[in-house]
Design an enzyme around this catalytic site. Sequence first.
Site, PDB file in Angstrom:
ATOM      1  N   ARG A  11      -4.919  13.525  44.082  1.00  0.00           N
ATOM      2  CA  ARG A  11      -5.644  13.862  42.861  1.00  0.00           C
ATOM      3  C   ARG A  11      -7.094  14.228  43.136  1.00  0.00           C
ATOM      4  NH1 ARG A  11      -0.890  13.549  42.312  1.00  0.00           N
ATOM      5  NH2 ARG A  11       0.224  12.914  40.420  1.00  0.00           N
ATOM      6  N   ASP A  59     -21.661 -10.998  50.098  1.00  0.00           N
ATOM      7  CA  ASP A  59     -21.962 -11.975  49.045  1.00  0.00           C
ATOM      8  C   ASP A  59     -21.811 -13.368  49.642  1.00  0.00           C
ATOM      9  OD1 ASP A  59     -22.012 -13.591  46.599  1.00  0.00           O
ATOM     10  OD2 ASP A  59     -21.675 -11.693  45.551  1.00  0.00           O
ATOM     11  N   LYS A  83     -16.839 -14.796  47.468  1.00  0.00           N
ATOM     12  CA  LYS A  83     -16.620 -13.576  46.686  1.00  0.00           C
ATOM     13  C   LYS A  83     -16.357 -12.352  47.559  1.00  0.00           C
ATOM     14  CE  LYS A  83     -19.167 -14.926  42.531  1.00  0.00           C
ATOM     15  NZ  LYS A  83     -20.275 -14.611  41.609  1.00  0.00           N
ATOM     16  N   CYS A 173     -41.301   1.831  42.632  1.00  0.00           N
ATOM     17  CA  CYS A 173     -42.069   2.704  41.741  1.00  0.00           C
ATOM     18  C   CYS A 173     -41.754   2.376  40.292  1.00  0.00           C
ATOM     19  CB  CYS A 173     -41.734   4.178  42.003  1.00  0.00           C
ATOM     20  SG  CYS A 173     -42.271   4.833  43.587  1.00  0.00           S
ATOM     21  N   CYS A 186     -27.251 -13.492  33.770  1.00  0.00           N
ATOM     22  CA  CYS A 186     -26.051 -13.631  32.937  1.00  0.00           C
ATOM     23  C   CYS A 186     -25.816 -15.089  32.540  1.00  0.00           C
ATOM     24  CB  CYS A 186     -24.835 -13.094  33.688  1.00  0.00           C
ATOM     25  SG  CYS A 186     -24.909 -11.327  34.047  1.00  0.00           S
TER      26      CYS A 186
END
Length: 250
Positions: A11, A59, A83, A173, A186
């Site tokens: 694809r 991680d 993780k 910047c 979170c």
Amino acid sequence: MDDAQLLRYSRHLLLDEIGIDGQEKLNRACALIVGAGGLGSPTALYLAAAGVGRIVLCDHDQVDLTNLQRQIAHDQASLGVNKAESAAARMRAMNPVIDIVPLTLRLEGAALREQVASADVVLDCSDNFATRHAINRACVEYRKPLVSGAAVRFDGQISVFDQRQADAPCYACLFPEEAGGGEMRCAEFGVFAPLVGIVGSVQAAEALKLIMGIGSSLNGRLLLHNALEADWRSIRLKKDPACPVCSGTN
């Protein structure tokens, strides 16, 4: 590519902008992903599915129950597992023909610089400013394109900082390191589950385009998304001539 790979990536091969040449660039490329949580999960899975030949995923944290609401690379069986290792197992199940290197540590210092130097593109899927600025400094030093994403509550942002371009800004910047300011995590403010998938998927798309050299990247632009209002905005960014990180590097 062998017959199985031609079928797997068929694809992509049908897209004139990609074709065999573009897919072979992906197969030869190395991507570094820092963070295997909410943003790192969709990013890593899409890069693996797309056939990026070598993916280094870093991680130091372990999967816990609160992660499963949004971190789609992990599942109930991943609880207590690192993780990077958990996500790597899912990636290998999706695409066993690529090389996946999980690093179960906090990537910093010389180790960070070494990994950035050997990567074709770097994806910042971390969740704290100290790590983001360290990644940015290494990308500026080695002139590696950096794809940065962030998401909290219902708000997400994505940008590309490509120091291969003379007028490109860097992350500092936009967010000067000395400015400080409070971080929105979170764990404290919450996050809408699909938002990290949206942001991480855009990060993956930007990384794939950078590797193949197709289309227009988010270099010099900050893409903002508010999932609650279904709103997208794009803001132009400029290089800061006084930036202590990237000024004088081009």
